[in-house]
Design a protein around this motif. Sequence first.
Motif, PDB file in Angstrom:
ATOM      1  N   LEU A 154      26.012 -17.340  -9.618  1.00  0.00           N
ATOM      2  CA  LEU A 154      24.990 -16.423 -10.101  1.00  0.00           C
ATOM      3  C   LEU A 154      24.127 -15.949  -8.941  1.00  0.00           C
ATOM      4  O   LEU A 154      23.890 -16.691  -7.992  1.00  0.00           O
ATOM      5  CB  LEU A 154      24.098 -17.116 -11.134  1.00  0.00           C
ATOM      6  N   CYS A 155      23.623 -14.722  -9.061  1.00  0.00           N
ATOM      7  CA  CYS A 155      22.672 -14.213  -8.076  1.00  0.00           C
ATOM      8  C   CYS A 155      21.452 -15.133  -8.090  1.00  0.00           C
ATOM      9  O   CYS A 155      20.903 -15.432  -9.151  1.00  0.00           O
ATOM     10  CB  CYS A 155      22.267 -12.784  -8.422  1.00  0.00           C
ATOM     11  N   GLU A 156      21.038 -15.585  -6.935  1.00  0.00           N
ATOM     12  CA  GLU A 156      19.924 -16.527  -6.863  1.00  0.00           C
ATOM     13  C   GLU A 156      18.570 -15.855  -7.012  1.00  0.00           C
ATOM     14  O   GLU A 156      17.546 -16.544  -7.049  1.00  0.00           O
ATOM     15  CB  GLU A 156      20.020 -17.327  -5.574  1.00  0.00           C
ATOM     16  N   VAL A 157      18.542 -14.528  -7.145  1.00  0.00           N
ATOM     17  CA  VAL A 157      17.289 -13.812  -7.381  1.00  0.00           C
ATOM     18  C   VAL A 157      17.161 -13.437  -8.849  1.00  0.00           C
ATOM     19  O   VAL A 157      16.152 -13.709  -9.481  1.00  0.00           O
ATOM     20  CB  VAL A 157      17.186 -12.553  -6.488  1.00  0.00           C
ATOM     21  N   CYS A 158      18.207 -12.819  -9.430  1.00  0.00           N
ATOM     22  CA  CYS A 158      18.109 -12.310 -10.804  1.00  0.00           C
ATOM     23  C   CYS A 158      19.000 -13.036 -11.802  1.00  0.00           C
ATOM     24  O   CYS A 158      18.981 -12.724 -12.979  1.00  0.00           O
ATOM     25  CB  CYS A 158      18.415 -10.815 -10.838  1.00  0.00           C
ATOM     26  N   GLN A 159      19.808 -13.970 -11.352  1.00  0.00           N
ATOM     27  CA  GLN A 159      20.701 -14.776 -12.198  1.00  0.00           C
ATOM     28  C   GLN A 159      21.842 -13.984 -12.836  1.00  0.00           C
ATOM     29  O   GLN A 159      22.432 -14.431 -13.805  1.00  0.00           O
ATOM     30  CB  GLN A 159      19.904 -15.511 -13.289  1.00  0.00           C
ATOM     31  N   ARG A 160      22.158 -12.812 -12.333  1.00  0.00           N
ATOM     32  CA  ARG A 160      23.309 -12.049 -12.831  1.00  0.00           C
ATOM     33  C   ARG A 160      24.586 -12.670 -12.273  1.00  0.00           C
ATOM     34  O   ARG A 160      24.607 -13.186 -11.161  1.00  0.00           O
ATOM     35  CB  ARG A 160      23.224 -10.590 -12.386  1.00  0.00           C
ATOM     36  N   PRO A 161      25.684 -12.574 -13.036  1.00  0.00           N
ATOM     37  CA  PRO A 161      26.938 -13.193 -12.583  1.00  0.00           C
ATOM     38  C   PRO A 161      27.690 -12.378 -11.526  1.00  0.00           C
ATOM     39  O   PRO A 161      28.649 -12.873 -10.959  1.00  0.00           O
ATOM     40  CB  PRO A 161      27.760 -13.304 -13.865  1.00  0.00           C
ATOM     41  N   ALA A 162      27.281 -11.178 -11.244  1.00  0.00           N
ATOM     42  CA  ALA A 162      28.007 -10.311 -10.312  1.00  0.00           C
ATOM     43  C   ALA A 162      27.550 -10.551  -8.871  1.00  0.00           C
ATOM     44  O   ALA A 162      26.856  -9.752  -8.274  1.00  0.00           O
ATOM     45  CB  ALA A 162      27.806  -8.847 -10.692  1.00  0.00           C
ATOM     46  N   VAL A 163      27.955 -11.676  -8.298  1.00  0.00           N
ATOM     47  CA  VAL A 163      27.582 -12.021  -6.926  1.00  0.00           C
ATOM     48  C   VAL A 163      28.645 -11.493  -5.974  1.00  0.00           C
ATOM     49  O   VAL A 163      29.825 -11.761  -6.138  1.00  0.00           O
ATOM     50  CB  VAL A 163      27.439 -13.554  -6.778  1.00  0.00           C
ATOM     51  N   ILE A 212      21.086  -9.425   4.856  1.00  0.00           N
ATOM     52  CA  ILE A 212      20.253 -10.498   4.337  1.00  0.00           C
ATOM     53  C   ILE A 212      19.813 -10.158   2.918  1.00  0.00           C
ATOM     54  O   ILE A 212      19.872  -9.005   2.497  1.00  0.00           O
ATOM     55  CB  ILE A 212      19.029 -10.791   5.227  1.00  0.00           C
ATOM     56  N   CYS A 213      19.372 -11.181   2.176  1.00  0.00           N
ATOM     57  CA  CYS A 213      18.945 -10.973   0.792  1.00  0.00           C
ATOM     58  C   CYS A 213      17.537 -10.383   0.734  1.00  0.00           C
ATOM     59  O   CYS A 213      16.800 -10.379   1.731  1.00  0.00           O
ATOM     60  CB  CYS A 213      19.004 -12.286   0.023  1.00  0.00           C
ATOM     61  N   SER A 214      17.164  -9.912  -0.464  1.00  0.00           N
ATOM     62  CA  SER A 214      15.851  -9.294  -0.630  1.00  0.00           C
ATOM     63  C   SER A 214      14.720 -10.302  -0.449  1.00  0.00           C
ATOM     64  O   SER A 214      13.620  -9.935  -0.039  1.00  0.00           O
ATOM     65  CB  SER A 214      15.746  -8.627  -2.002  1.00  0.00           C
ATOM     66  N   GLU A 215      14.974 -11.586  -0.705  1.00  0.00           N
ATOM     67  CA  GLU A 215      13.940 -12.600  -0.479  1.00  0.00           C
ATOM     68  C   GLU A 215      13.643 -12.742   1.015  1.00  0.00           C
ATOM     69  O   GLU A 215      12.493 -12.886   1.407  1.00  0.00           O
ATOM     70  CB  GLU A 215      14.355 -13.937  -1.078  1.00  0.00           C
ATOM     71  N   CYS A 216      14.663 -12.682   1.841  1.00  0.00           N
ATOM     72  CA  CYS A 216      14.447 -12.759   3.288  1.00  0.00           C
ATOM     73  C   CYS A 216      13.773 -11.490   3.807  1.00  0.00           C
ATOM     74  O   CYS A 216      12.917 -11.558   4.687  1.00  0.00           O
ATOM     75  CB  CYS A 216      15.768 -13.014   4.009  1.00  0.00           C
ATOM     76  N   VAL A 217      14.153 -10.341   3.257  1.00  0.00           N
ATOM     77  CA  VAL A 217      13.487  -9.094   3.632  1.00  0.00           C
ATOM     78  C   VAL A 217      12.005  -9.200   3.304  1.00  0.00           C
ATOM     79  O   VAL A 217      11.144  -8.807   4.088  1.00  0.00           O
ATOM     80  CB  VAL A 217      14.121  -7.873   2.920  1.00  0.00           C
ATOM     81  N   THR A 218      11.684  -9.778   2.137  1.00  0.00           N
ATOM     82  CA  THR A 218      10.305  -9.951   1.725  1.00  0.00           C
ATOM     83  C   THR A 218       9.553 -10.861   2.683  1.00  0.00           C
ATOM     84  O   THR A 218       8.410 -10.588   3.047  1.00  0.00           O
ATOM     85  CB  THR A 218      10.237 -10.546   0.301  1.00  0.00           C
ATOM     86  N   GLN A 219      10.189 -11.927   3.115  1.00  0.00           N
ATOM     87  CA  GLN A 219       9.543 -12.835   4.055  1.00  0.00           C
ATOM     88  C   GLN A 219       9.282 -12.148   5.389  1.00  0.00           C
ATOM     89  O   GLN A 219       8.278 -12.406   6.041  1.00  0.00           O
ATOM     90  CB  GLN A 219      10.404 -14.070   4.268  1.00  0.00           C
ATOM     91  N   ILE A 220      10.175 -11.257   5.784  1.00  0.00           N
ATOM     92  CA  ILE A 220      10.034 -10.562   7.053  1.00  0.00           C
ATOM     93  C   ILE A 220       9.030  -9.415   6.954  1.00  0.00           C
ATOM     94  O   ILE A 220       8.169  -9.253   7.806  1.00  0.00           O
ATOM     95  CB  ILE A 220      11.402 -10.023   7.527  1.00  0.00           C
ATOM     96  N   GLU A 221       9.135  -8.609   5.863  1.00  0.00           N
ATOM     97  CA  GLU A 221       8.341  -7.388   5.754  1.00  0.00           C
ATOM     98  C   GLU A 221       7.237  -7.439   4.697  1.00  0.00           C
ATOM     99  O   GLU A 221       6.387  -6.569   4.668  1.00  0.00           O
ATOM    100  CB  GLU A 221       9.257  -6.212   5.423  1.00  0.00           C
ATOM    101  N   GLY A 222       7.291  -8.404   3.780  1.00  0.00           N
ATOM    102  CA  GLY A 222       6.339  -8.445   2.667  1.00  0.00           C
ATOM    103  C   GLY A 222       6.889  -7.671   1.491  1.00  0.00           C
ATOM    104  O   GLY A 222       7.874  -6.944   1.594  1.00  0.00           O
ATOM    105  N   GLY A 223       6.277  -7.819   0.305  1.00  0.00           N
ATOM    106  CA  GLY A 223       6.741  -7.133  -0.890  1.00  0.00           C
ATOM    107  C   GLY A 223       7.223  -8.111  -1.935  1.00  0.00           C
ATOM    108  O   GLY A 223       7.003  -9.309  -1.840  1.00  0.00           O
ATOM    109  N   ASP A 224       7.896  -7.596  -2.965  1.00  0.00           N
ATOM    110  CA  ASP A 224       8.363  -8.390  -4.090  1.00  0.00           C
ATOM    111  C   ASP A 224       9.887  -8.485  -4.061  1.00  0.00           C
ATOM    112  O   ASP A 224      10.567  -7.476  -4.204  1.00  0.00           O
ATOM    113  CB  ASP A 224       7.898  -7.740  -5.395  1.00  0.00           C
TER     114      ASP A 224
END
Length: 69
Positions: free
Chosen positions: A6-15, A37-49
């Motif tokens: 599962l996607c570790e951000v939204c839990q969708r099965p289409a990984v 990189i994943c959106s969580e890492c982008v957030t850590q680097i640039e900020g945001g949700d």
Amino acid sequence: MSVSGLCEVCQRPAVDHTCDRCGNLVCDRHFDARREICSECVTQIEGGDPADPTGTGDDMPDGVDIYRF
């Protein structure tokens, strides 16, 4: 690369991707192909949700512009 789970951000099965920075399994929506990189890492680097990689801030599901009752 073929990944399953599962996607570790939204839990969708289409990984389809694995983040090169943290190793998260993520779907297309939560993967930055330019940086690989994943959106969580982008957030850590640039900020945001990380749950809103488009930065729109809306709570509507994908492909829905108007709710009608």
